[in-house]
Design a protein around this motif. Structure first.
Motif, PDB file in Angstrom:
ATOM      1  N   ASN A  55      -4.212   3.586 -10.170  1.00 47.12           N
ATOM      2  CA  ASN A  55      -3.751   3.553  -8.783  1.00 47.12           C
ATOM      3  C   ASN A  55      -2.257   3.849  -8.725  1.00 47.12           C
ATOM      4  N   VAL A  73      -6.619   6.552  -4.832  1.00 50.34           N
ATOM      5  CA  VAL A  73      -6.768   5.104  -4.702  1.00 50.34           C
ATOM      6  C   VAL A  73      -5.488   4.577  -4.070  1.00 50.34           C
ATOM      7  N   THR A  78      -8.223  -2.741  -1.865  1.00 47.36           N
ATOM      8  CA  THR A  78      -7.933  -1.475  -2.522  1.00 47.36           C
ATOM      9  C   THR A  78      -8.965  -0.467  -2.054  1.00 47.36           C
ATOM     10  N   LEU A  92     -10.665   3.415  -2.189  1.00 46.22           N
ATOM     11  CA  LEU A  92     -10.918   4.673  -2.886  1.00 46.22           C
ATOM     12  C   LEU A  92     -11.352   5.634  -1.789  1.00 46.22           C
ATOM     13  N   GLU A  95     -17.660  -3.712  -7.914  1.00 44.82           N
ATOM     14  CA  GLU A  95     -16.208  -3.748  -7.845  1.00 44.82           C
ATOM     15  C   GLU A  95     -15.711  -4.301  -6.520  1.00 44.82           C
ATOM     16  N   SER A  96     -14.423  -4.541  -6.475  1.00 46.21           N
ATOM     17  CA  SER A  96     -13.796  -5.001  -5.251  1.00 46.21           C
ATOM     18  C   SER A  96     -13.154  -3.841  -4.496  1.00 46.21           C
ATOM     19  N   THR A  97     -13.332  -2.616  -4.989  1.00 41.48           N
ATOM     20  CA  THR A  97     -12.766  -1.440  -4.342  1.00 41.48           C
ATOM     21  C   THR A  97     -13.654  -1.013  -3.179  1.00 41.48           C
TER      22      THR A  97
END
Length: 173
Positions: free
Chosen positions: A41, A65, A76, A78, A143-145
């Protein structure tokens, strides 16, 4: 020098050498992790320019990102122009307090899955903001994205050039 003094000095010397190695490895790990994070990132500290543009640098995998917020909570993103809506992982949706609406099936790279519709009160990427953004909650994402899909991006001008993505608000007249 007496033998006892030499033994104590050797003992301290060995401990100092071990301590030096441990500290060196810890520092190397710390800096290496930051280096990896910067490669994943490179846009951690993006700013909204005076021309109302956000410029993102491509990461080493060719993705964009960037940090942002959903309902004023940091996330975050993407950027994913192939996603119809913003896609929020289930675990993150729970932290954000998002409610499930109707379920729907969507086609992903991994096949057809069931996701849950929701509305995001506010989405922000630097100074670019949108309200009442369509989103889906994906129970299969680990994921936390968050995938920042077209339900947010369609209101922006998007220009990709030389490893940079420039986003700006469309001035409708």
């Amino acid at each position: 020098m007496p033998q006892a003094t030499q033994d104590i000095s050797a003992k301290y010397g060995k401990w100092m050498m071990r301590l030096t190695w441990v500290i060196g490895l810890a520092l190397a790990s710390y800096f290496f992790q930051h280096w990896i994070d910067d490669k994943r990132n490179p846009n951690k500290n993006i700013h909204f320019t005076t021309e109302q543009k956000v410029i993102l640098k491509q990461n080493t995998r060719g993705h964009y990102v960037a940090p942002g917020t959903i309902n004023n909570i940091p996330v975050t993103f993407l950027l994913d122009t192939g996603a119809t809506d913003v896609v929020v992982p289930q675990a993150l949706a729970e932290k954000l307090g998002l409610s499930h609406a109707s379920s729907t099936q969507v086609s992903t790279a991994n096949g057809i899955i069931t996701v849950y519709n929701t509305i995001l009160s506010e989405v922000s990427l630097a100074g670019l903001k949108g309200s009442k953004i369509d989103a889906v909650i994906n129970p299969y994402m680990d994921e936390s994205t968050v995938l920042l899909g077209m339900s947010f991006l369609r209101g922006l001008s998007i220009v990709q050039q030389s490893g940079y993505l420039t986003l700006s608000a469309i001035n409708e007249k």
